[in-house]
Motif scaffolding. Structure first.
Motif, mmCIF file in Angstrom:
data_model
loop_
_atom_site.group_PDB
_atom_site.id
_atom_site.type_symbol
_atom_site.label_atom_id
_atom_site.label_comp_id
_atom_site.label_asym_id
_atom_site.label_seq_id
_atom_site.Cartn_x
_atom_site.Cartn_y
_atom_site.Cartn_z
ATOM 1 N N TYR A 77 -0.656 9.230 12.019
ATOM 2 C CA TYR A 77 0.940 8.968 11.879
ATOM 3 C C TYR A 77 1.483 10.482 11.684
ATOM 4 C CZ TYR A 77 5.271 7.816 9.583
ATOM 5 O OH TYR A 77 6.429 7.483 9.293
ATOM 6 N N SER B 191 -2.937 7.691 8.030
ATOM 7 C CA SER B 191 -1.986 8.810 7.854
ATOM 8 C C SER B 191 -2.119 9.936 8.542
ATOM 9 C CB SER B 191 -1.728 9.392 6.246
ATOM 10 O OG SER B 191 -2.331 8.242 5.510
ATOM 11 N N GLU C 163 -1.413 -3.787 4.897
ATOM 12 C CA GLU C 163 0.024 -3.729 4.459
ATOM 13 C C GLU C 163 0.530 -2.431 4.709
ATOM 14 O OE1 GLU C 163 1.998 -5.913 1.185
ATOM 15 O OE2 GLU C 163 2.543 -3.679 0.714
ATOM 16 N N LYS C 164 -0.239 -1.500 4.078
ATOM 17 C CA LYS C 164 0.082 -0.065 4.123
ATOM 18 C C LYS C 164 0.088 0.476 5.544
ATOM 19 C CE LYS C 164 1.524 -0.786 0.157
ATOM 20 N NZ LYS C 164 2.983 -0.943 0.062
ATOM 21 N N LYS D 7 7.990 -7.172 9.442
ATOM 22 C CA LYS D 7 9.246 -7.384 9.371
ATOM 23 C C LYS D 7 9.738 -6.490 8.097
ATOM 24 C CE LYS D 7 9.114 -12.633 9.338
ATOM 25 N NZ LYS D 7 8.977 -13.527 8.560
ATOM 26 N N GLN D 8 9.199 -6.119 7.125
ATOM 27 C CA GLN D 8 9.603 -5.175 6.148
ATOM 28 C C GLN D 8 9.983 -3.957 6.415
ATOM 29 O OE1 GLN D 8 8.349 -2.772 3.916
ATOM 30 N NE2 GLN D 8 9.987 -2.913 2.527
ATOM 31 N N SER D 9 8.997 -3.428 7.606
ATOM 32 C CA SER D 9 9.249 -1.981 7.982
ATOM 33 C C SER D 9 9.830 -2.089 9.379
ATOM 34 C CB SER D 9 7.815 -1.392 7.974
ATOM 35 O OG SER D 9 6.818 -2.213 8.847
ATOM 36 N N LEU D 10 10.779 -3.006 9.532
ATOM 37 C CA LEU D 10 11.377 -3.203 10.941
ATOM 38 C C LEU D 10 10.655 -2.779 11.995
ATOM 39 C CD1 LEU D 10 14.697 -1.718 9.315
ATOM 40 C CD2 LEU D 10 13.668 -3.963 9.244
ATOM 41 N N LYS D 11 9.454 -3.575 12.310
ATOM 42 C CA LYS D 11 8.926 -3.394 13.510
ATOM 43 C C LYS D 11 8.644 -4.802 14.339
ATOM 44 C CE LYS D 11 5.731 0.466 11.820
ATOM 45 N NZ LYS D 11 6.584 1.004 11.336
ATOM 46 N N GLU E 61 2.660 -0.778 7.580
ATOM 47 C CA GLU E 61 4.065 0.060 7.310
ATOM 48 C C GLU E 61 4.151 1.496 8.192
ATOM 49 O OE1 GLU E 61 5.495 0.334 3.365
ATOM 50 O OE2 GLU E 61 4.196 -1.331 2.744
ATOM 51 N N MET E 62 3.005 2.129 8.094
ATOM 52 C CA MET E 62 3.029 3.651 8.922
ATOM 53 C C MET E 62 2.862 3.465 10.268
ATOM 54 S SD MET E 62 0.466 6.069 6.753
ATOM 55 C CE MET E 62 0.511 5.966 4.916
ATOM 56 N N GLY E 63 2.043 2.419 10.634
ATOM 57 C CA GLY E 63 2.226 2.033 12.313
ATOM 58 C C GLY E 63 0.575 2.108 12.848
ATOM 59 N N TYR F 246 1.395 12.579 15.186
ATOM 60 C CA TYR F 246 2.444 12.301 16.012
ATOM 61 C C TYR F 246 3.837 12.543 15.442
ATOM 62 C CZ TYR F 246 -1.133 10.463 19.031
ATOM 63 O OH TYR F 246 -2.324 10.457 19.937
ATOM 64 N N MET F 247 4.076 12.892 14.267
ATOM 65 C CA MET F 247 5.081 13.259 13.502
ATOM 66 C C MET F 247 5.862 14.665 14.076
ATOM 67 S SD MET F 247 5.920 13.134 9.463
ATOM 68 C CE MET F 247 5.619 11.634 9.163
#
Lengths: 242, 242
Positions: free
Chosen positions: B237, B234, B94-95, B131-135, B98-100, B240-241
């Motif tokens: 993630y 992370s 799940e986590k 869905k929750q993290s809009l992807k 969310e991050m990707g 690439y931030m």
């Protein structure tokens, strides 16, 4: 490695509380003369020899000790709004402790749905997470306080990099990523505020900025409160990683 | 934002399955003419208008679509050994979503205690996390395979930064931190292997190194399998931030 936890270590004598004593004697069947390792929750690991093996109160003589055992090269204070679902908050606390952080302040925001938090449960989780990840320091958990109180209490802290992560956009206040902001920080003291599901209010964000907090974003993904909080902890953990 | 998920979008017509239809009609009380947003799990978001509001199969006409909605600038394949406790694995999935990340391979190592994983449950969790993290893209979940099979299947992948994180020390094989290794990588394809509670075997690690995997460590903290896996996500993630 099997670790015990005791707040009662003094004058070369270590006492385990009722739960730890039961675990030590009944479950692990330790007896007088056995060596055990005990963390004091403040960063020191003690090697001790059991001198009284009562399953109600184990007493052990300290052989030697190691300071800053399992420590990390920064001091991180996380101020995180309680999540609607308690498990998610406790999960965050456990994972953050594994990576390494020092103090947790449950903060209640104007948009917080959940306005209470049982700190006792979180403390227990942090003790086992510290044991599990071989750290002698257990992060401190403060009683819940309001976001504004937390901000005010940090207003004069010049030695600390103070970060606030919020989601709403404000073209007057450009936000950089937490990674970019950390790059410019040479010190070791960091505080990060993570808002509730409903985000911080504009008023709270403005007060934070006036009090020297730097607004940051956590990247393009929309993260749940507990995921955002853990992402901030990883950003700090990775920033100091060699 | 309320999102639905459908694998059945073709010729301008989108059909929701039984569960999604029930949620759409019975719970959210949508009716013919209403606009809904649907992700296809492959990266595209569709704006649709309901043309049949049966609570067993909703049919909607596609109005328009957005490609790569909520996408990230890398492609990350995580190969993670199942944890003793299933919840911890599902929590990681799940986590990480969310991050990707993009693909999950449950890998079974020589030291794995748990040698099975119900991928269906993980897939459900990934759909709701997306869905929750809009992807619009839902990470793919592969059937469990052995660590050695996974390594072999990646042996010829030159376009991918292949990382293996293990804990045991081997002075012949110096490990750098995942952060350092990522710094030197210009591409977008990354694969990371995370071992079981009992770590990878020396044989598995050697095979990985022979197959072009780079050995990395995740810092000084001792992390549980699922925490190690999320720390790796992370690290990517944050790498690439901007």
């Amino acid at each position: 490695m099997e670790l015990f936890y005791s707040k009662d270590i003094e004058g070369g004598i270590c006492r385990l509380d009722h739960d730890e004593s039961g675990h030590c004697i009944k479950v692990l069947r330790h007896r007088c003369g056995d060596e055990i390792s005990v963390i004091d929750g403040c960063g020191t690991l003690y090697r001790c020899r059991i001198v009284s093996d009562s399953h109600k109160e184990v007493t052990a003589a300290v052989i030697d000790s190691v300071k800053d055992w399992g420590s990390h090269p920064y001091r991180l204070h996380m101020a995180v709004c309680p999540t609607k679902n308690n498990d998610r908050y406790e999960w965050f606390a456990e994972k953050a402790c594994e990576m390494g952080f020092d103090e947790l302040s449950p903060v209640i925001g104007e948009h917080s749905e959940r306005r209470i938090l049982k700190t006792a449960r979180v403390e227990k989780i942090l003790v086992s997470a510290a044991k599990q990840s071989l750290k002698a320091a257990v992060p401190a958990v403060n009683e819940p306080l309001f976001v504004k109180e937390f901000i005010t209490s940090f207003a004069d802290r010049q030695d600390t990099l103070k970060l606030i992560a919020y989601c709403f956009d404000d073209e007057n206040v450009p936000r950089r990523s937490i990674k970019e902001v950390l790059k410019g920080w040479e010190g070791g003291e960091i505080a990060v505020m993570i808002g509730p599901e409903g985000d911080f209010s504009k008023v709270e964000a403005d007060l934070a900025l006036q009090s020297g907090f730097v607004p940051v974003h956590l990247g393009d993904s929309r993260l749940r409160t507990e995921t955002a909080a853990l992402t901030a902890v990883s950003a700090v953990y990775l920033h100091y990683m060699e």
